[in-house]
Scaffold this motif. Structure first.
Motif, PDB file in Angstrom:
ATOM      1  N   GLU A  69     -10.480 -13.525  -7.689  1.00 52.37           N
ATOM      2  CA  GLU A  69     -10.732 -14.564  -6.690  1.00 52.37           C
ATOM      3  C   GLU A  69     -10.252 -15.952  -7.121  1.00 52.37           C
ATOM      4  N   ASN A  70      -9.230 -16.007  -7.983  1.00 51.65           N
ATOM      5  CA  ASN A  70      -8.611 -17.304  -8.279  1.00 51.65           C
ATOM      6  C   ASN A  70      -7.387 -17.549  -7.400  1.00 51.65           C
ATOM      7  N   GLN A  71      -6.998 -16.519  -6.614  1.00 51.42           N
ATOM      8  CA  GLN A  71      -5.931 -16.666  -5.631  1.00 51.42           C
ATOM      9  C   GLN A  71      -6.492 -16.255  -4.272  1.00 51.42           C
ATOM     10  N   ILE A  72      -6.466 -17.177  -3.329  1.00 51.99           N
ATOM     11  CA  ILE A  72      -7.031 -16.926  -1.986  1.00 51.99           C
ATOM     12  C   ILE A  72      -6.022 -17.389  -0.943  1.00 51.99           C
ATOM     13  N   VAL A  73      -5.812 -16.565   0.074  1.00 53.39           N
ATOM     14  CA  VAL A  73      -4.863 -16.931   1.112  1.00 53.39           C
ATOM     15  C   VAL A  73      -5.379 -16.424   2.460  1.00 53.39           C
ATOM     16  N   GLN A  74      -5.069 -17.172   3.512  1.00 50.48           N
ATOM     17  CA  GLN A  74      -5.446 -16.784   4.877  1.00 50.48           C
ATOM     18  C   GLN A  74      -4.167 -16.666   5.708  1.00 50.48           C
ATOM     19  N   PRO A  75      -3.514 -15.501   5.645  1.00 53.26           N
ATOM     20  CA  PRO A  75      -2.223 -15.331   6.316  1.00 53.26           C
ATOM     21  C   PRO A  75      -2.360 -15.273   7.834  1.00 53.26           C
ATOM     22  N   LEU A  76      -1.262 -15.531   8.518  1.00 55.71           N
ATOM     23  CA  LEU A  76      -1.247 -15.374   9.975  1.00 55.71           C
ATOM     24  C   LEU A  76      -1.596 -13.939  10.362  1.00 55.71           C
ATOM     25  N   GLN A  77      -1.018 -13.001   9.614  1.00 62.85           N
ATOM     26  CA  GLN A  77      -1.311 -11.589   9.876  1.00 62.85           C
ATOM     27  C   GLN A  77      -1.440 -10.850   8.545  1.00 62.85           C
ATOM     28  N   TYR A  78      -2.454  -9.999   8.478  1.00 64.77           N
ATOM     29  CA  TYR A  78      -2.668  -9.126   7.328  1.00 64.77           C
ATOM     30  C   TYR A  78      -2.433  -7.711   7.829  1.00 64.77           C
ATOM     31  N   LEU A  79      -1.388  -7.070   7.339  1.00 66.09           N
ATOM     32  CA  LEU A  79      -0.918  -5.829   7.930  1.00 66.09           C
ATOM     33  C   LEU A  79      -1.045  -4.661   6.956  1.00 66.09           C
ATOM     34  N   THR A  80      -1.424  -3.510   7.496  1.00 60.04           N
ATOM     35  CA  THR A  80      -1.575  -2.312   6.680  1.00 60.04           C
ATOM     36  C   THR A  80      -0.665  -1.216   7.230  1.00 60.04           C
ATOM     37  N   PRO A  81       0.597  -1.216   6.825  1.00 58.55           N
ATOM     38  CA  PRO A  81       1.530  -0.194   7.321  1.00 58.55           C
ATOM     39  C   PRO A  81       1.192   1.181   6.749  1.00 58.55           C
ATOM     40  N   LYS A  82       1.576   2.210   7.495  1.00 57.92           N
ATOM     41  CA  LYS A  82       1.307   3.578   7.065  1.00 57.92           C
ATOM     42  C   LYS A  82       2.585   4.389   6.915  1.00 57.92           C
ATOM     43  N   SER A  83       3.735   3.749   7.121  1.00 61.02           N
ATOM     44  CA  SER A  83       4.992   4.472   7.028  1.00 61.02           C
ATOM     45  C   SER A  83       6.136   3.526   6.705  1.00 61.02           C
ATOM     46  N   TYR A  84       7.251   4.129   6.350  1.00 62.45           N
ATOM     47  CA  TYR A  84       8.488   3.370   6.127  1.00 62.45           C
ATOM     48  C   TYR A  84       8.882   2.611   7.397  1.00 62.45           C
ATOM     49  N   GLU A  85       8.756   3.274   8.545  1.00 61.71           N
ATOM     50  CA  GLU A  85       9.121   2.641   9.814  1.00 61.71           C
ATOM     51  C   GLU A  85       8.260   1.406  10.083  1.00 61.71           C
ATOM     52  N   ASP A  86       6.980   1.483   9.708  1.00 58.98           N
ATOM     53  CA  ASP A  86       6.093   0.325   9.876  1.00 58.98           C
ATOM     54  C   ASP A  86       6.595  -0.860   9.058  1.00 58.98           C
ATOM     55  N   LEU A  87       7.008  -0.588   7.830  1.00 60.68           N
ATOM     56  CA  LEU A  87       7.492  -1.664   6.958  1.00 60.68           C
ATOM     57  C   LEU A  87       8.723  -2.339   7.550  1.00 60.68           C
ATOM     58  N   VAL A  88       9.652  -1.522   8.016  1.00 60.88           N
ATOM     59  CA  VAL A  88      10.878  -2.065   8.623  1.00 60.88           C
ATOM     60  C   VAL A  88      10.519  -2.951   9.813  1.00 60.88           C
ATOM     61  N   ALA A  89       9.617  -2.477  10.645  1.00 61.37           N
ATOM     62  CA  ALA A  89       9.222  -3.242  11.833  1.00 61.37           C
ATOM     63  C   ALA A  89       8.551  -4.565  11.457  1.00 61.37           C
ATOM     64  N   ILE A  90       7.757  -4.558  10.397  1.00 59.14           N
ATOM     65  CA  ILE A  90       7.082  -5.790   9.967  1.00 59.14           C
ATOM     66  C   ILE A  90       8.104  -6.832   9.526  1.00 59.14           C
ATOM     67  N   VAL A  91       9.076  -6.403   8.722  1.00 54.77           N
ATOM     68  CA  VAL A  91      10.109  -7.337   8.259  1.00 54.77           C
ATOM     69  C   VAL A  91      10.895  -7.895   9.441  1.00 54.77           C
ATOM     70  N   GLN A  92      11.256  -7.036  10.383  1.00 59.00           N
ATOM     71  CA  GLN A  92      12.022  -7.483  11.555  1.00 59.00           C
ATOM     72  C   GLN A  92      11.200  -8.427  12.437  1.00 59.00           C
ATOM     73  N   THR A  93       9.920  -8.125  12.593  1.00 57.01           N
ATOM     74  CA  THR A  93       9.045  -8.993  13.397  1.00 57.01           C
ATOM     75  C   THR A  93       8.867 -10.349  12.720  1.00 57.01           C
ATOM     76  N   ALA A  94       8.707 -10.342  11.422  1.00 61.24           N
ATOM     77  CA  ALA A  94       8.563 -11.603  10.678  1.00 61.24           C
ATOM     78  C   ALA A  94       9.803 -12.467  10.878  1.00 61.24           C
ATOM     79  N   GLU A  95      10.976 -11.873  10.753  1.00 58.97           N
ATOM     80  CA  GLU A  95      12.212 -12.642  10.911  1.00 58.97           C
ATOM     81  C   GLU A  95      12.365 -13.154  12.340  1.00 58.97           C
ATOM     82  N   ALA A  96      12.014 -12.323  13.302  1.00 62.27           N
ATOM     83  CA  ALA A  96      12.137 -12.741  14.705  1.00 62.27           C
ATOM     84  C   ALA A  96      11.253 -13.940  15.020  1.00 62.27           C
ATOM     85  N   ASN A  97      10.180 -14.100  14.260  1.00 59.72           N
ATOM     86  CA  ASN A  97       9.260 -15.220  14.480  1.00 59.72           C
ATOM     87  C   ASN A  97       9.403 -16.307  13.416  1.00 59.72           C
TER      88      ASN A  97
END
Length: 545
Positions: A69-97
């Motif tokens: 607990e010496n590092q704390i962050v409140q991100p816009l989104q905290y995501l829990t992907p379950k597949s390779y496809e989820d990861l790809v989509a997260i990166v693409q969504t992040a870039e689009a925004n």
């Protein structure tokens, strides 16, 4: 007519945006008519039994904390992907925004390496072995000891999986709750002058870079057949290049999101651990002689930075491969019982903190007694059980770790300077260590930003019990004093590195090669964060208008 409490309970589980907006509007209307009643219902909600919350892959208004607990962050989104496809989509969504994205494993880094205010990926669900696709490999590749695993697999899970198949990691650190990829990405290591850091086990890295592009990255003589890979994955990029591999292997998450890695392991083996007391003068002579490093597979030292009765007490640990015993009797089947028991007591960290804070002058003697409690004539078990420190890991602590060249015994000079710093802090500020310092020895790494790059290395760790008065200040004093001895701070532990004065470039001779690949994989700056800004990797554009 549902009550506000019932509406609030429902709101916690709603994911549909339109339904959520409608419900919020209803609640706002009710607040205006009965403010006191609303707050009473909120109070009832949070003092009563909490409603079950449906686990979703995306969370907002989430506070992430690392293990200590010496590092704390409140991100816009905290995501829990379950597949390779989820990861790809997260990166693409992040870039689009126009957002940044980082991944976190088990949160056992004490530095800001994973910090991001935008998209933070939790890799816990990506924790499975992947069947090795032998059809993609070159014909001469021996697959007997190759395993393919996802990025979120914890070392503990990997050990169990390997053991089921009569295999084992060649080496590991003293803690098995870290994710294998997270540990390797900061050049985390075990001990043994013939054994490299965890990243040295890598044979292939599957990484998602800018635009969601998938790269398979290997050394120039990599295991994958280019033609077969291109035929099966025409949209992916196979990069067999030493500069790319030596950059990405230890890249602290800065070059993209690693989805999986292929590791080279070894047949399962057993270790015998022996721990004995000594003192610095004897240990120093043994280290200068050098045989203790070459005669033992693992050689480690704990050192009390304070003299007690004129000596710096040490605890020497030696581990070597042995045959599997027919019968394990007595202490050989476990570590010192008292030490293991103390680690299991709930709140033990608070007890230690109280003692050290209330009676700081007793710290040198307490450290000596703690080391005496670790003495053991023999502990024999499967390799991964011996290499794991056991219940001692339950003591909440943070640490800094600094790498020094083994050549010319530079690390010995560094240790003795640490003694001077410890005495100075004690004399001038009544600041004390709450743990011994440790020395481990690691084989050189080819990874450009590995602390072990360029030669065999002595890693000196300075642990501090959580809550220690002045603990972070103490670690900063050490880091500043160690630059004189070519000291390179561990990326994932407490460090105060900055990009100013070309400090990091001076530390790492291949820094420019690393930076070139980093910029190629991170053209859109998607994987930048506070850490890359602090270290000077990020390109921050400022315009005078």
């Amino acid at each position: 007519m549902p009550t506000n409490k019932e509406k609030l309970e429902k709101l916690l589980g709603v994911s549909d945006p339109q339904e959520k907006d409608s419900l919020i509007e209803e609640i706002f209307d009710d607040i205006g008519s009965d403010v006191k009643g609303f707050f009473n219902e909120v109070k009832d909600l949070f003092t009563g039994e909490m409603p079950s919350i449906k686990k979703v892959e995306k969370q907002t208004r989430y506070t992430w904390k690392n293990h200590t607990e010496n590092q704390i962050v409140q991100p816009l989104q905290y995501l829990t992907p379950k597949s390779y496809e989820d990861l790809v989509a997260i990166v693409q969504t992040a870039e689009a925004n126009n957002c940044k994205v980082r991944a976190v494993g088990s949160g056992h880094s004490f530095s800001d390496v994973v910090q991001t205010n935008d998209f933070l990926i939790n890799t816990d669900e990506l924790n499975n072995p992947i069947p090795l696709d032998k059809s993609l490999l070159k014909g001469n590749v021996d697959t007997s000891f190759l395993v393919h695993v996802q990025n979120g697999m914890k070392i503990r899970q990997l050990n169990d999986y390997l053991d089921e198949h009569s295999l084992a990691l060649p080496n590991m650190g003293g803690y098995d709750a870290q994710s294998i990829v997270g540990a390797a990405s900061t050049s985390t290591h075990g001990s043994g002058i013939t054994l490299g850091p965890i990243s040295s086990f890598y044979k292939s890295i599957i990484l998602i870079g800018d635009g969601g592009i998938t790269y398979r990255i290997e050394p120039a003589n990599g295991i994958t057949n280019p033609a077969k890979y291109k035929a099966k994955y025409p949209g992916n990029k196979l990069i067999q290049d030493d500069e790319w591999f030596n950059t990405v292997a230890v890249s602290m998450g800065c070059t993209g999101i690693i989805y999986s890695v292929i590791l080279e392991v070894m047949p399962a083996y057993w270790l015998k651990e022996v721990r004995t007391l000594s003192n610095w003068e004897i240990v120093k002579a043994d280290l200068i002689d050098g045989k203790v490093l070459t005669d033992n597979r693992h050689y480690e030292v704990l050192v009390n930075p304070y003299k007690v009765k004129g000596k710096h007490q040490c605890l020497v640990t030696k581990r070597n491969i042995v045959k599997k015993p027919d019968i394990i009797i007595g202490s050989k089947g476990s570590r010192n019982f008292l030490t293991e028991l103390l680690g299991l007591i709930p709140g033990m960290s608070d007890i230690f903190d109280f003692i050290f804070d209330t009676f700081p002058e007793l710290s040198p003697a307490i450290l000596n007694e703690a080391m005496k409690g670790l003495v053991d004539d023999a502990y024999i078990d499967k390799s991964y059980k011996v290499l794991n420190l056991g219940t001692a890991n339950n003591i909440s602590a943070y640490s800094a770790e600094i790498a020094f060249p083994v050549k010319d015994h530079i690390y010995i000079k560094a240790v003795e300077r640490m003694f001077e710093v410890a005495n100075k802090m004690k004399t001038l500020g009544n600041l004390y260590h709450t743990s011994p310092i440790s020395l481990r020895f690691v084989k050189a790494s080819e990874a450009y930003l590995s602390m072990q790059n360029g030669g065999n290395t002595c890693m000196i760790e300075i642990p501090v019990v959580n809550g220690t008065y002045g603990g972070f200040d103490l670690l900063q004093h050490y880091e500043n004093a160690m630059y004189e001895f070519s000291g390179r701070p561990h990326w994932g532990q407490v460090n105060y590195l900055t990009g100013s004065n070309d400090l990091i470039k001076k530390m790492y001779p291949d820094y420019d090669k690393w930076l070139k690949v980093y910029k190629e994989l991170n053209k859109n700056e998607t994987f930048n964060n506070q850490f890359t800004d602090r270290c000077g990797f990020s390109v921050i554009n400022f315009k005078n208008q």
